[in-house]
Design an enzyme around this catalytic site. Sequence first.
Site, short mmCIF file in Angstrom:
data_model
loop_
_atom_site.label_atom_id
_atom_site.label_comp_id
_atom_site.label_asym_id
_atom_site.label_seq_id
_atom_site.Cartn_x
_atom_site.Cartn_y
_atom_site.Cartn_z
N GLY A 247 0.86 -1.18 0.00
CA GLY A 247 0.00 0.00 0.00
C GLY A 247 0.89 1.22 0.00
N CYS A 248 0.29 2.32 0.32
CA CYS A 248 1.01 3.58 0.41
C CYS A 248 2.18 3.45 1.38
CB CYS A 248 0.03 4.66 0.88
SG CYS A 248 0.82 6.15 1.45
#
Length: 174
Positions: free
Chosen positions: A13-14
């Site tokens: 993810g981020c």
Amino acid sequence: MKQNLTKIGLGGGCHWCTEAVFQSLKGVEDVEQGYVSSSEENTAFSEAVIVHFNSEVISLQTLVEVHLHTHNSTSYHSMRTKYRSAVYYFSEVQQKEVVKILIELLPNFEEQLITETLPFVEFKASRPEITNYYFKDPEKPFCKNFIDPKLQLLLQNFSKVVDKKKLGSLMIAN
């Protein structure tokens, strides 16, 4: 003591979210935020972190389990090239251990894991002004909307490995 430190690369993810999750754990000494490149069809850089940890305090298995539960590790989506779901290994021994861990954790998921085990090839660090993103200003809207829920999940499901000093204000809000 630094002699028991090892490292593993994690992406999914981020990297602001991933960085905050792993910075919040006991035994994690450093989290480098940036972009990782692997081999073959995975040479494009993808957001990830390099987690430096004391294996006598937190196991690789725990780190991989936390990783799988704090990003969407069962879904292909349009941003998968930017957010490749992967564990990047630094040795053949580590690769075998990660594969074994992923197989052991499969029954904990209703859907098939898409997280890949890939060789670490290259790392590009994020700009200094965006590193330590959450802990510099946890009141930012992005932190409140995206990172806080992941840290809440940590507190609920992995409280034994959470460094409560690091998440003090979040714990009070609970």
